[in-house]
Design an enzyme around this catalytic site. Structure first.
Site, mmCIF file in Angstrom:
data_model
loop_
_atom_site.group_PDB
_atom_site.id
_atom_site.type_symbol
_atom_site.label_atom_id
_atom_site.label_comp_id
_atom_site.label_asym_id
_atom_site.label_seq_id
_atom_site.Cartn_x
_atom_site.Cartn_y
_atom_site.Cartn_z
ATOM 1 N N GLU A 9 0.913 -1.180 -0.151
ATOM 2 C CA GLU A 9 0.096 -0.002 -0.140
ATOM 3 C C GLU A 9 0.797 1.276 -0.121
ATOM 4 O OE1 GLU A 9 -3.550 -1.523 2.705
ATOM 5 O OE2 GLU A 9 -1.506 -2.271 2.925
ATOM 6 N N ASP A 82 -2.091 -4.577 3.583
ATOM 7 C CA ASP A 82 -2.382 -4.944 4.824
ATOM 8 C C ASP A 82 -3.175 -6.170 5.369
ATOM 9 O OD1 ASP A 82 -0.961 -2.898 5.716
ATOM 10 O OD2 ASP A 82 -2.287 -1.524 6.371
ATOM 11 N N ASP A 84 -5.824 -7.070 6.971
ATOM 12 C CA ASP A 84 -7.193 -7.155 7.630
ATOM 13 C C ASP A 84 -8.085 -6.783 6.471
ATOM 14 O OD1 ASP A 84 -6.645 -4.439 6.365
ATOM 15 O OD2 ASP A 84 -6.593 -3.478 8.188
ATOM 16 N N TYR A 300 1.559 -5.637 13.567
ATOM 17 C CA TYR A 300 0.594 -4.875 12.786
ATOM 18 C C TYR A 300 -0.160 -4.096 13.973
ATOM 19 C CZ TYR A 300 -3.320 -3.564 9.657
ATOM 20 O OH TYR A 300 -4.129 -3.061 8.725
#
Length: 691
Positions: A9, A82, A84, A300
């Site tokens: 990202e 990421d 999630d 994280y």
């Protein structure tokens, strides 16, 4: 040789990972989402199973071309966004755009940006998890429907620029309800009695507090009652009826979750939730260290789990044993139970390498990153340490029928407290160095018995930390949404921050009342928490995202139609200031614009005068005698200039202080060098600067 493309990202994450992988890997940042719902329309096809209409985000055309070109020439593309829901959705969008088969093993995730974690993830590549993607799409669709359907009603009935949201409206209501609870609070009088007891052989007195009469608890509600007890207790000695000495253990707090990290950073360092998450993001994505290169320093940072890997526990225990001693290391690793509402997708927040001590990075990173890393490191290490041990005393005294009690504790073994003390414990009374020795049957004399009047106090306003705690306890939002939610309600001027406390504005109260009266489900804590639970169910595969949206939208549609007809127009008058409009003489009013509050003439459109709200530093301009005020540049950097700008060109980038330079009389400024504050003369020719 095969050629691989890895897409992450952020540029910082790309830079870190690029150092870990070989020459046949290319790492490119997508800069977050590549596609999103259009801003100009709802973007959800209500009539066609709530199908989202995604478009490429404006300004990402060149990046998209670069990604397509790189993907086309690569033998394999790995999507490493990421770990999630949001990250899974970004990977899904990238797969759609780049024509990658999402059923192939194209998705890699890692809980920490370290070489071992990244290289291990390549061996464990998997298909894209559509349940995670569906949960994100459901959340996005729900938020879009609520925001785009209710907000236009607020624009029409109250004023333009307002917004409603599935989570932000509940958060605002919590702040509004607390303020009304405070305003409705009626204080009640009560009294306390404290006796300073003299113990033979002890230099310090033992403080005993009134408890009741003849062993039964009694509250003192007036001066007369307190006076009566004081007279009773003054008749004779204080006889020790109980003296219990014991040893008590205190366990360390668990390692941080997103919520507890934001709360503790607020308590200990005064960080806003946004500032905390910004620093945590940088620590996670990677920082350059002189001795170790670029490395992700923490795991994280969006998590609600207290789980820790056995390897991390053993590394912590080894460090504790070597650095502090065997007595500070428990016999077995500490396991913490994660709450029932937690998703438990990731570990708790911890250092990726516990041997990297906070002091070793101090000179290599910014002050915020150092402070936050130190906080995370200390909390994690302490969470795996031995209990603190206290010697405690609980005593009771009879003073002619009046019952007094005393308690004290002395730290016997520091345990985890050698490393870390919770912010919530820092304001507690200091422990005694040793306990005063008394025995049952002893007669003690009171040096004095003090009466003190008190009044019950209303509940405190929320701070960012306590609001996040309440949201978490009630299942409102998730780790990734706490900080953005608070930023939104502050940015919309529904809530303002006063000395770290959150206070609703008149606008916030008006919008909350409209929402509560017309959209009661949207601002209902239980309804919102249940919706979060349904999103979790979608992620687990036990619910279909279209069914969840449909179940919400059908009743919402009828409520919406009714609200449009029933809500009457409300006019909110802007707050009047003491500033006089120099063009027409009216008192200027405070308005909220795109970049914050500003002063505007109420005579608009006849008079269009507007100007920024200036913060007076209390220092006079050396050129014209005007006030030196604080301003912000277009890039948001704070600077200081004369209020008579542009007629006066005096300007400083460092904060002025009231004391003039003792050598030349010019304005002195406060400068920060390596996190230390020093004072410097603003006159470059001054002798004090020539060292």
């Amino acid at each position: 040789m095969a050629n691989y493309l890895v897409i992450v990202e952020s540029p910082a994450k790309a830079k870190t990972i690029n150092k870990y992988l070989g020459k046949n890997y290319t790492v490119i940042a997508s800069m977050g989402h590549m596609r999103d719902l259009p801003k100009s329309q709802l973007g959800i096809d209500i009539e066609n199973n709530y199908e989202p209409k995604y478009i490429t985000i404006r300004g990402k055309g060149d990046l998209l071309s670069k990604l397509k070109k790189a993907a086309k020439s690569a033998d394999k593309v790995y999507l490493a966004t990421d770990p999630d829901r949001e990250g899974e959705a970004i990977s899904w969008h990238l797969a759609q755009i780049l024509e990658i088969d999402e059923k192939q093993k194209c998705r890699i995730t890692f809980n920490e940006v370290t070489k071992s974690a990244v290289t291990a993830s390549l061996k464990e590549a998997r298909p894209i998890d559509n349940n995670l993607v569906d949960a994100q799409q459901a959340r996005r669709a729900l938020d879009r429907i609520v925001g785009y359907k209710i907000s236009p009603i607020l624009w029409k009935k109250v004023k333009k620029g307002l917004s409603a949201g599935r989570v932000q409206s509940v958060a605002t209501k919590l702040v509004v309800d607390r303020e009304r609870e405070i305003n409705a609070f009626e204080p009640k009088e009560y009294w306390s009695l404290n006796a300073s007891l003299k113990v033979a052989g002890e230099r310090k007195a033992l403080l005993a507090r009134f408890y009741g009469v003849n062993g039964k608890k009694k509250e003192l509600k007036s001066f007369d009652e307190a006076q009566k007890i004081q007279q009773m207790a003054s008749k004779g000695d204080f006889v020790v009826t109980k003296a219990n000495y014991s040893e008590k253990m205190q366990q360390p707090s668990p390692p941080f979750t997103t919520s507890t990290l934001q709360q503790e950073a607020s308590r200990k360092m005064g960080f806003t939730s946004r500032r905390t998450m910004s620093a945590a993001q940088q620590l996670y994505e990677g920082v350059a260290l002189p001795s170790k290169g670029t490395l992700g320093l923490i795991t994280y940072m969006r998590t609600d789990s207290l789980r820790i890997t056995p390897e991390a526990q053993e590394a912590a225990r080894s460090l504790i044993s070597h650095k502090y001693g065997a007595q500070y290391t428990p016999k077995s690793p500490r396991i913490y139970k994660t709450g029932k509402n937690a998703q438990d997708a990731h570990e708790a927040i911890r250092p990726t390498d516990v041997t990297i001590l906070p002091e070793s990075i101090k000179e290599a990173v910014s002050a915020d990153l150092y402070k936050l890393y130190k906080l995370i490191w200390e909390r994690f290490v302490a969470s795996q340490m031995s209990n603190a041990v206290y010697d405690t005393l609980n005593a009771e005294f009879d003073a002619s029928g009046a019952t007094f009690r005393a308690s004290s504790k002395a730290l016997k073994f520091a345990g985890y407290r050698a490393v870390y003390i919770d912010g919530s414990e820092e304001n507690e009374e200091k422990d005694e160095k040793r306990l005063i020795k008394i025995e049952e049957g002893m007669h003690l004399q009171a040096g004095e018995i003090e009466q003190e009047q008190h009044f019950t106090e209303p509940p405190a306003r929320y701070t960012e930390a306590s609001l996040i705690k309440t949201m978490e306890e009630n299942g409102i939002g998730r780790p990734s949404t706490y900080a953005p939610t608070i930023s939104t309600i502050l940015g919309r001027d529904y809530v303002v921050r006063e000395k770290r406390m959150l206070k609703p504005t008149e606008l916030g109260e008006v919008v909350t009342d409209i929402m509560a009266e017309n959209f009661s489900d949207i601002v209902d804590v239980d309804f919102t928490a249940n919706m979060e639970k349904q999103l979790d169910d979608i992620e687990e595969g036990s619910e279909k995202w279209i069914d969840v949206i449909d179940e919400f939208y059908k009743p919402f549609k009828s409520v919406l139609e009714k609200a449009e007809k029933s809500i009457e127009k409300i006019e909110i008058k802007p707050e009047e200031s003491d500033e006089i409009c120099e063009k027409c003489g009216r008192n200027m009013v405070i308005k909220l614009g795109k970049y914050g509050k500003f002063l505007a003439c109420p005579g608009f459109p006849e008079c269009r005068n507007a100007k920024p709200i200036l913060q007076d530093t209390g220092v006079k301009c050396p050129k014209c005698g005007g006030r030196i005020v604080a301003r912000k540049s277009q890039k948001g950097k704070k600077y200081f200039s004369c209020e008579n700008t542009p007629n006066c060109d005096f300007l400083l980038w460092d904060e002025p202080i009231k004391t003039p330079c003792p050598k030349c009389g010019s304005v002195m400024t406060r400068k920060y060098i390596k996190r230390k504050s020093i004072t410097v003369c603003s006159n470059p020719e001054c002798e004090s600067n020539k060292k």
